[in-house]
Design a protein around this motif. Sequence first.
Motif, PDB file in Angstrom:
ATOM      1  N   GLY A  50     -31.794 130.331 132.055  1.00  0.00           N
ATOM      2  CA  GLY A  50     -30.459 130.482 132.625  1.00  0.00           C
ATOM      3  C   GLY A  50     -29.953 131.904 132.478  1.00  0.00           C
ATOM      4  O   GLY A  50     -29.325 132.458 133.381  1.00  0.00           O
ATOM      5  N   SER A  51     -30.232 132.527 131.329  1.00  0.00           N
ATOM      6  CA  SER A  51     -29.754 133.886 131.099  1.00  0.00           C
ATOM      7  C   SER A  51     -30.370 134.857 132.081  1.00  0.00           C
ATOM      8  O   SER A  51     -29.712 135.767 132.581  1.00  0.00           O
ATOM      9  CB  SER A  51     -30.123 134.347 129.685  1.00  0.00           C
ATOM     10  N   ILE A  88     -26.788 135.797 124.674  1.00  0.00           N
ATOM     11  CA  ILE A  88     -27.971 136.557 125.100  1.00  0.00           C
ATOM     12  C   ILE A  88     -27.572 137.669 126.064  1.00  0.00           C
ATOM     13  O   ILE A  88     -27.900 138.842 125.867  1.00  0.00           O
ATOM     14  CB  ILE A  88     -28.996 135.617 125.764  1.00  0.00           C
ATOM     15  N   ASN A  89     -26.819 137.307 127.121  1.00  0.00           N
ATOM     16  CA  ASN A  89     -26.422 138.327 128.087  1.00  0.00           C
ATOM     17  C   ASN A  89     -25.430 139.304 127.482  1.00  0.00           C
ATOM     18  O   ASN A  89     -25.451 140.490 127.801  1.00  0.00           O
ATOM     19  CB  ASN A  89     -25.819 137.673 129.334  1.00  0.00           C
ATOM     20  N   ARG A 110     -28.896 135.017 135.628  1.00  0.00           N
ATOM     21  CA  ARG A 110     -27.527 135.546 135.663  1.00  0.00           C
ATOM     22  C   ARG A 110     -27.483 137.025 135.323  1.00  0.00           C
ATOM     23  O   ARG A 110     -26.600 137.753 135.767  1.00  0.00           O
ATOM     24  CB  ARG A 110     -26.664 134.789 134.669  1.00  0.00           C
ATOM     25  N   ALA A 111     -28.434 137.459 134.475  1.00  0.00           N
ATOM     26  CA  ALA A 111     -28.443 138.861 134.062  1.00  0.00           C
ATOM     27  C   ALA A 111     -28.614 139.767 135.274  1.00  0.00           C
ATOM     28  O   ALA A 111     -28.029 140.850 135.339  1.00  0.00           O
ATOM     29  CB  ALA A 111     -29.563 139.104 133.053  1.00  0.00           C
ATOM     30  N   ILE A 138     -31.899 127.776 127.806  1.00  0.00           N
ATOM     31  CA  ILE A 138     -30.917 128.869 127.812  1.00  0.00           C
ATOM     32  C   ILE A 138     -31.521 130.166 128.337  1.00  0.00           C
ATOM     33  O   ILE A 138     -30.901 130.883 129.110  1.00  0.00           O
ATOM     34  CB  ILE A 138     -30.357 129.069 126.393  1.00  0.00           C
ATOM     35  N   THR A 187     -22.578 124.470 124.378  1.00  0.00           N
ATOM     36  CA  THR A 187     -23.611 125.171 123.611  1.00  0.00           C
ATOM     37  C   THR A 187     -24.457 126.052 124.521  1.00  0.00           C
ATOM     38  O   THR A 187     -24.735 127.211 124.216  1.00  0.00           O
ATOM     39  CB  THR A 187     -24.545 124.143 122.924  1.00  0.00           C
ATOM     40  N   ARG A 188     -24.847 125.478 125.668  1.00  0.00           N
ATOM     41  CA  ARG A 188     -25.723 126.224 126.571  1.00  0.00           C
ATOM     42  C   ARG A 188     -25.016 127.460 127.116  1.00  0.00           C
ATOM     43  O   ARG A 188     -25.577 128.558 127.102  1.00  0.00           O
ATOM     44  CB  ARG A 188     -26.153 125.314 127.731  1.00  0.00           C
ATOM     45  N   GLU A 189     -23.787 127.287 127.590  1.00  0.00           N
ATOM     46  CA  GLU A 189     -23.073 128.414 128.178  1.00  0.00           C
ATOM     47  C   GLU A 189     -22.810 129.499 127.141  1.00  0.00           C
ATOM     48  O   GLU A 189     -22.917 130.690 127.431  1.00  0.00           O
ATOM     49  CB  GLU A 189     -21.752 127.949 128.806  1.00  0.00           C
ATOM     50  N   THR A 217     -28.564 122.672 135.386  1.00  0.00           N
ATOM     51  CA  THR A 217     -27.329 122.968 134.646  1.00  0.00           C
ATOM     52  C   THR A 217     -27.539 122.839 133.135  1.00  0.00           C
ATOM     53  O   THR A 217     -26.828 123.453 132.357  1.00  0.00           O
ATOM     54  CB  THR A 217     -26.201 122.003 135.085  1.00  0.00           C
ATOM     55  N   PHE A 218     -28.505 122.020 132.737  1.00  0.00           N
ATOM     56  CA  PHE A 218     -28.748 121.825 131.314  1.00  0.00           C
ATOM     57  C   PHE A 218     -30.122 122.343 130.895  1.00  0.00           C
ATOM     58  O   PHE A 218     -30.683 121.919 129.902  1.00  0.00           O
ATOM     59  CB  PHE A 218     -28.603 120.338 130.955  1.00  0.00           C
ATOM     60  N   ILE A 238     -21.206 116.594 135.151  1.00  0.00           N
ATOM     61  CA  ILE A 238     -20.521 116.907 133.903  1.00  0.00           C
ATOM     62  C   ILE A 238     -19.602 115.759 133.534  1.00  0.00           C
ATOM     63  O   ILE A 238     -18.714 115.389 134.298  1.00  0.00           O
ATOM     64  CB  ILE A 238     -19.737 118.224 134.036  1.00  0.00           C
ATOM     65  N   LEU A 269     -25.294 140.370 136.797  1.00  0.00           N
ATOM     66  CA  LEU A 269     -24.494 141.237 135.929  1.00  0.00           C
ATOM     67  C   LEU A 269     -24.977 142.684 136.042  1.00  0.00           C
ATOM     68  O   LEU A 269     -24.170 143.621 136.045  1.00  0.00           O
ATOM     69  CB  LEU A 269     -24.583 140.752 134.479  1.00  0.00           C
ATOM     70  N   LEU A 314     -23.011 119.723 124.908  1.00  0.00           N
ATOM     71  CA  LEU A 314     -24.279 120.345 125.274  1.00  0.00           C
ATOM     72  C   LEU A 314     -24.039 121.518 126.225  1.00  0.00           C
ATOM     73  O   LEU A 314     -24.603 122.605 126.069  1.00  0.00           O
ATOM     74  CB  LEU A 314     -25.164 119.297 125.962  1.00  0.00           C
ATOM     75  N   LEU A 315     -23.171 121.289 127.206  1.00  0.00           N
ATOM     76  CA  LEU A 315     -22.882 122.332 128.188  1.00  0.00           C
ATOM     77  C   LEU A 315     -22.251 123.530 127.504  1.00  0.00           C
ATOM     78  O   LEU A 315     -22.607 124.688 127.781  1.00  0.00           O
ATOM     79  CB  LEU A 315     -21.931 121.771 129.246  1.00  0.00           C
ATOM     80  N   ASN A 370     -21.716 114.945 127.872  1.00  0.00           N
ATOM     81  CA  ASN A 370     -22.569 116.132 127.762  1.00  0.00           C
ATOM     82  C   ASN A 370     -21.786 117.446 127.723  1.00  0.00           C
ATOM     83  O   ASN A 370     -22.343 118.525 127.898  1.00  0.00           O
ATOM     84  CB  ASN A 370     -23.593 116.152 128.906  1.00  0.00           C
ATOM     85  N   ALA A 375     -27.698 114.994 134.582  1.00  0.00           N
ATOM     86  CA  ALA A 375     -26.605 115.151 133.623  1.00  0.00           C
ATOM     87  C   ALA A 375     -27.086 115.041 132.179  1.00  0.00           C
ATOM     88  O   ALA A 375     -26.293 115.166 131.258  1.00  0.00           O
ATOM     89  CB  ALA A 375     -25.515 114.106 133.899  1.00  0.00           C
ATOM     90  N   ARG A 398     -26.250 105.480 128.995  1.00  0.00           N
ATOM     91  CA  ARG A 398     -26.277 106.513 127.956  1.00  0.00           C
ATOM     92  C   ARG A 398     -26.168 105.897 126.564  1.00  0.00           C
ATOM     93  O   ARG A 398     -26.830 106.339 125.623  1.00  0.00           O
ATOM     94  CB  ARG A 398     -25.143 107.495 128.219  1.00  0.00           C
ATOM     95  N   GLY A 424     -24.614 130.019 124.518  1.00  0.00           N
ATOM     96  CA  GLY A 424     -25.931 130.611 124.234  1.00  0.00           C
ATOM     97  C   GLY A 424     -26.281 131.675 125.264  1.00  0.00           C
ATOM     98  O   GLY A 424     -26.697 132.788 124.921  1.00  0.00           O
ATOM     99  N   ILE A 425     -26.106 131.319 126.521  1.00  0.00           N
ATOM    100  CA  ILE A 425     -26.399 132.277 127.590  1.00  0.00           C
ATOM    101  C   ILE A 425     -25.501 133.506 127.448  1.00  0.00           C
ATOM    102  O   ILE A 425     -25.941 134.647 127.614  1.00  0.00           O
ATOM    103  CB  ILE A 425     -26.191 131.611 128.973  1.00  0.00           C
TER     104      ILE A 425
END
Lengths: 548, 548
Positions: free
Chosen positions: B380-381, A464-465, B384-385, B377, A456-458, B373-374, A446, B388, A453-454, A450, B143, B114, A460-461
């Motif tokens: 990733g969801s 959804i959840n 984790r769901a 989505i 946005t992803r978190e 990590t990236f 991290i 939860l 981006l991170l 980025n 990354a 980058r 987003g997740i």
Amino acid sequence: MEERDPSSRAVTDSEHIIEALSEGKNKRVRKLLARLHPAKIAALIERLDEERRAALWQQVDAELEERILPHLRAEPRKQLREMDQEDAAPAALLDAEAMPLAKHSEQGHLQAIREALAEGRLKRVGKLLHRTHPAKVAGLLEALPPGERRAVWSMVETERAGKVLTFLHEEICAGLAKDLDPDDLAASAQFLELDDLVDLIQSLPSDIGARLLAATGGRRRQQLEALLSYPEDTAGGLMNADPIEVRADVRVGTVLRYLRLLDELPPQTDMLMVVDRTGRYQGGLRLSSLVTADTQERVTDLMFTDLEGIPVDMPAAEVAQLFEDLDLLSAPVVDDQQHLVGRITVDDVVDRIREEADRSVMQMAGLNQEADTFGPILAGSRSRAVWLGINLVTALLAAGVISRFEATLQQLVALAVLMPIVASMGGIAGSQTLTLVIRGLALGQIQRGNLRLLFTREMGISVINGVLWAVVIGLLVFAWFNSAMLGGIIGAAILVNLLCAAAAGLAIPLLLNRLGIDPALAGGVILTTVTDVMGFFAFLGLATLWLA
Amino acid sequence: MEERDPSSRAVTDSEHIIEALSEGKNKRVRKLLARLHPAKIAALIERLDEERRAALWQQVDAELEERILPHLRAEPRKQLREMDQEDAAPAALLDAEAMPLAKHSEQGHLQAIREALAEGRLKRVGKLLHRTHPAKVAGLLEALPPGERRAVWSMVETERAGKVLTFLHEEICAGLAKDLDPDDLAASAQFLELDDLVDLIQSLPSDIGARLLAATGGRRRQQLEALLSYPEDTAGGLMNADPIEVRADVRVGTVLRYLRLLDELPPQTDMLMVVDRTGRYQGGLRLSSLVTADTQERVTDLMFTDLEGIPVDMPAAEVAQLFEDLDLLSAPVVDDQQHLVGRITVDDVVDRIREEADRSVMQMAGLNQEADTFGPILAGSRSRAVWLGINLVTALLAAGVISRFEATLQQLVALAVLMPIVASMGGIAGSQTLTLVIRGLALGQIQRGNLRLLFTREMGISVINGVLWAVVIGLLVFAWFNSAMLGGIIGAAILVNLLCAAAAGLAIPLLLNRLGIDPALAGGVILTTVTDVMGFFAFLGLATLWLA
């Protein structure tokens, strides 16, 4: 005057022995026995009652035994001989268990030590300890309650005591070092490698550490002081002062002759350091290159130069990463003028990695990794109370939020039943993001580039959840309380709290990191505070709006 | 027929190049370019629009450039030359940053990559990557978001691609391996050491892994199959098949001549393995002993025999412990007849220790350590769901307990305000005991012999902290709600819950351990369920009794 009268001296020594024996100072007993004539010892033994006689006999080594026995009367001689035979009986077992590798046989080994200890057969304990690796002895000591621990500790030979200390956690190490006679501690320290001695001094209370340093002499003292001057968590704190230096322009044959003069190389030597006339690091010469080279070749043609010297002030965590990434066995350490000042070996890096991992897990529960698992109850209570106190403050904060909605709770008591669900779902979701971010920061995944981006992803997740579990829990609550309103309120609160949790899980470690606070230490508490407060506030707040 | 007509083939190749370029398959573009005559490439370049022309030029290496430029018309030639000069400008910077050791200069390096990437200067990216250690390249790839990641990946040379893959987490590794041409993947795998190749095959989806195995030939294939037959988490899974064997009765001079024939020793070789005529392991000969010995001495007088061979089926965790305790750099692995079958080196042990530490932290939050990590989505969801969902079940359990006391809550709504405090204090205290016990089990500190002692100590600490915080919280609540009864109820509930928490924190990991479940994975959830349920039950139950 007393010193000159042998009989009076023997009496004094005998009394000292009895005193030391009753205090459990077995090392002192053995030392005093060594000074006494076998006939005097025999006389002492005959004077003792059966119990103390057996205890004293446990401190007599095999060689001395043979010299004492002829002086004894027939009856006690027979008794002690029988005792020895009982001790010697499982000798075959002893041999079979020498340096046990597999865990099951190791546990048997420790079991044997513990049994011998329970039966008071300290001689057997000593024999078993002698065949046990210092790291395992340390493990055994840590697994024993304080009383038995001191008994076992008294049977560890001076030559090995220092090494055992280096494997112990700090609190236990300090306790046992205090138990030792200062002279014995100093003597045992002389058997240690310099970097181990540095670690030991740094982990001991400063008065004992200073005494150890003072007891070291000559060139070793100078090197020790130099090494102690570097902070523990830098390359300087990890290094040893034992690199073997060679010049780039000499031939392999010359190097080999030089090494033969040294007779033995320092442990974990996989490479020699190539330096110029002023001691500047120029490259490395692997032993594996040396043994495959022709004696006429020059060092300069064999050495590798792609490994830079590690700056002496590089943080230990970076050193560990470097060893991991480059698969190093050892590496040169240099000062800011590129002068070679020491050498780091992989075994210290491994210890460091393990300690770090251990520390972060323990810290998350507010525990001190150096504490003694079997230490005094009061000391254990104190350190844990701090963490409980911090948690109380955050819990009171959450309670304060709830209390603002007492009127609403009075109207609809079902809210009290459901509110922990909202808080706990937020806590779980938040800690997932938190863990991911803490790890990403540690691994360097991290970076500023980025973060967006991170985020946005978190988020987003979370959406959804959040939607998923809002619907599931909303429907469950609707079914349970037969109230669409209650289902709607809890669903909305879950969604809000999961979004806040993700944002907090992302922001808290980044913020702590910037403030120079280890996010693994404080991150969890702060996060739970946020998710609890937000969870209760969102749920009860929405309910108040709806009911109004 | 088509194959014979060079112009038609060139046309086809040109089209393929344009197609590959538009799909971002840069490796394929470079391969196709290498097959084409410079004049044809020049013709192709002139046909392209400016944007695609620049993109194609980024895939032309320095040598080819010189051969293409003469074929170009003046105007595009000037344009491309200017582009190259821009790229070359910070060359000094490039050199200064070769193999950066310190973290700050490393971040500058990644930043440069980058930036070059953002500007589409892939040629510069390639140059920078070439000077970056495979581990750092892997870190950079992890990354990056998936799109940029593929672009950078396409610029990694085939010789280094395999090594980079071994440093990646599983999910990302599989994705990038799929991105590679099967031939390129097989080619890059041939540059790997055997144990790295084994790890790679084991972490790839089975079809790709099987293809890699099939592409390996000869003796290497046999060794590979042998290594793959051992479970990943045993000594066999950690070992490499490259030990150098010598006989005990030969002289040092003979050994040195033999080593000179080998020319180069395998990486991380610190010792040779001494075996008998049937290949049974007898001891080790350190290179450091070899270089200090006289050529007339015999191996049998120099070798050490205090390190036993590691059984091939020893669990990897025990192997790691052994390396740590004995400060090993490498160790022999033997089968059940003591035949030497391989060698474990410390670098693999270090990776293993780090991975284990990483895994346990991630697992505690219900995360998969191998996940990206990236990554996408949705993926990733999903993972984790699950966590939860499990938490929801436990939260519903707690809510169920609260709902039994709705009448009491209706009577005294302050109970709703205070009940989270009881639950959370219990959770903290329980997780302290839990963490201590999980660590104690992992370190082997906790055994049957000292369970009783541990129980006494933990309950003792709970009583002290329970009474302390019961009084503190009781007084606080008395002051807040001006009700001695409420203060008494919450104090009693805190004490009860802290005692239950300690008992649960002790019992849960021991029970899970006996059931063969990793306590670090499930321990936390089960514990929180117990402390929540007990906290609410004790607090509301006591309140009900008092109010009745």
